[in-house]
Design a protein around this motif. Structure first.
Motif, PDB file in Angstrom:
ATOM      1  N   GLY A 162       0.747  -0.849  -0.073  1.00 11.59           N
ATOM      2  CA  GLY A 162      -0.331  -0.211  -0.335  1.00 11.59           C
ATOM      3  C   GLY A 162       0.522   1.132   0.350  1.00 11.59           C
ATOM      4  O   GLY A 162       0.524   2.383  -0.808  1.00 11.59           O
ATOM      5  N   LEU A 163       1.628   1.244   0.531  1.00  7.31           N
ATOM      6  CA  LEU A 163       2.750   2.384   1.046  1.00  7.31           C
ATOM      7  C   LEU A 163       3.637   2.445  -0.724  1.00  7.31           C
ATOM      8  O   LEU A 163       3.782   3.652  -1.050  1.00  7.31           O
ATOM      9  N   GLU A 164       4.170   1.551  -1.117  1.00  8.97           N
ATOM     10  CA  GLU A 164       4.559   1.497  -2.290  1.00  8.97           C
ATOM     11  C   GLU A 164       2.795   2.633  -3.452  1.00  8.97           C
ATOM     12  O   GLU A 164       3.726   3.554  -4.054  1.00  8.97           O
ATOM     13  N   ALA A 167       2.597   5.979  -2.801  1.00 13.61           N
ATOM     14  CA  ALA A 167       3.878   6.521  -3.248  1.00 13.61           C
ATOM     15  C   ALA A 167       4.086   7.107  -4.974  1.00 13.61           C
ATOM     16  O   ALA A 167       4.270   8.292  -5.443  1.00 13.61           O
ATOM     17  N   GLU A 168       3.389   6.106  -4.888  1.00 14.17           N
ATOM     18  CA  GLU A 168       3.614   6.047  -6.772  1.00 14.17           C
ATOM     19  C   GLU A 168       2.335   7.001  -7.005  1.00 14.17           C
ATOM     20  O   GLU A 168       2.877   8.028  -7.867  1.00 14.17           O
ATOM     21  N   GLN A 169       1.738   6.912  -6.259  1.00 16.24           N
ATOM     22  CA  GLN A 169       0.977   8.239  -6.574  1.00 16.24           C
ATOM     23  C   GLN A 169       0.725   9.160  -6.676  1.00 16.24           C
ATOM     24  O   GLN A 169       0.184  10.738  -7.041  1.00 16.24           O
ATOM     25  N   ARG A 170       1.645   9.307  -5.498  1.00 20.18           N
ATOM     26  CA  ARG A 170       2.113  10.776  -5.150  1.00 20.18           C
ATOM     27  C   ARG A 170       2.707  11.332  -5.731  1.00 20.18           C
ATOM     28  O   ARG A 170       3.048  12.658  -5.857  1.00 20.18           O
ATOM     29  N   THR A 171       3.889  10.650  -6.452  1.00 23.97           N
ATOM     30  CA  THR A 171       4.726  11.320  -6.944  1.00 23.97           C
ATOM     31  C   THR A 171       4.633  11.649  -8.330  1.00 23.97           C
ATOM     32  O   THR A 171       4.732  12.637  -9.382  1.00 23.97           O
ATOM     33  N   ASP A 172       3.298  11.112  -8.809  1.00 30.34           N
ATOM     34  CA  ASP A 172       2.509  11.635 -10.349  1.00 30.34           C
ATOM     35  C   ASP A 172       2.162  13.096 -10.045  1.00 30.34           C
ATOM     36  O   ASP A 172       1.453  13.360 -10.733  1.00 30.34           O
TER      37      ASP A 172
END
Length: 344
Positions: A162-164, A167-172
């Motif tokens: 879930g954290l991964e 993190a990908e969503q926040r980066t995008d």
């Protein structure tokens, strides 16, 4: 090394000699035999006793095995607890990052509708073997991380996954906001809102006036800045040089295209310092003041044109660093004059 062997019934004594190499090999062979014997005893006696439940031996084996398992479980539990603490810290930081991302997207002007696709839950396969190719959307989940007293390895793996994903969503999301901020800054640089000349003397403004040559009412389509011949003219915004042609009324005319149908004109110049196709930036020297064309004296005739319609340059110059171009264009649109393109 020598070993003497004697016997009462024999008249002589036998002497057996061993070198260091022979003695070392003999000791190694003895150790190997003992190891093999102990392994055979453990395999054939202790394991058999543990399986068949012999009264004494099986209890000893169970105690040893139970102690080893307890030590291993305790070591794994300590590691899992440490991992759970780290996961909790990471999720707390992710919550802060999410709040920061919301603030940044708000500053970037990102609309909630633009984020619907990004924040929508990922499609998951429908259960059942016959549902190949069909997908169903899972409901969204969230909230702060509350660690369990004794989390399992599967629970930690799910939390890390879930954290991964977060993190990908926040980066995008931050990348999208960065592109919007860059676009906003680029648009600000492409809007002519800085003075093209260091002069506060305005000869004629935008609007109807008495034409100095015909003494009849006529529309003045620009803003006149009084200045001496040779005064440097600066680009009011970044853009691409559209043309540097001679015009019978504008004289030496420079046109700069700023995109979105917006063009600035610099008329009556004595010299043009750039050529068609050049990329110019805001504040770059592009021409010099003159009195060429239909002009009564040295000055800069500055025009702003949106989709071919002349606008009031004073509104652009007073609009600040980043005026809203579409709304501003709608407010300042005026009919195209029926007479010549420009006067002076």
């Amino acid at each position: 090394m020598q070993i003497m062997i004697t016997h009462g019934g024999l008249a002589r004594t036998r002497v057996v000699s061993f070198s260091r190499m022979q003695l070392s090999l003999a000791i190694a062979a003895l150790v190997l035999v003992l190891l093999l014997a102990s392994g055979a005893v453990y395999h054939f006696i202790f394991l058999k006793a543990a399986r068949e439940g012999w009264p004494i031996v099986s209890q000893l084996v169970k105690l040893v095995v139970h102690d080893e398992i307890a030590q291993r479980d305790r070591f794994m539990r300590e590691n899992l607890d440490a991992m759970a603490v780290k996961v909790g810290e990471m999720q707390a930081r992710m919550v802060k990052l999410e709040a920061m991302g919301d603030r940044v997207t708000g500053l970037a002007g990102v609309k909630p509708d633009d984020l619907k696709v990004m924040t929508a839950p990922a499609p998951a396969p429908a259960p059942g073997p016959a549902a190949s190719g069909a997908f169903r959307a899972t409901p969204g989940v969230g909230g702060p991380y509350v660690p369990l007293d004794h989390p399992t390895l599967d629970q930690l793996n799910l939390a890390l996954q879930g954290l991964e994903s977060q993190a990908e969503q926040r980066t995008d999301l931050l990348t999208f906001a960065e592109s919007r901020l860059f676009e906003t800054r680029l648009r600000a640089l492409m809007v002519p809102n800085s003075r093209p000349i260091a002069s506060d003397v305005i000869g004629s403004g935008f609007g109807f006036r008495t034409d100095p040559f015909t003494n009849r009412p006529a529309l003045h389509t620009g803003l006149d800045f009084a200045a001496d011949v040779g005064t440097t003219i600066l680009a009011a915004a970044g853009g691409v040089v559209l043309s540097t042609d001679w015009h019978p009324q504008y004289g030496h005319l420079l046109e700069i295209d700023h995109g979105n149908g917006l063009v600035t004109r610099y008329a009556h110049t004595s010299a043009i310092l750039v050529k068609a196709g050049d990329l110019v930036k805001r504040g770059q020297p592009v021409a010099r003041v003159g009195t060429t064309g239909r002009s009564t004296g040295p000055h800069l005739h500055f025009e702003v044109v949106v989709d071919g319609v002349p606008q009031d340059p004073a509104k652009f110059l007073a609009a600040g660093p980043a005026p809203a171009l579409p709304a501003l264009a709608q407010r300042t649109l005026v009919p195209t004059p029926s007479g010549p393109l420009g006067t002076h």
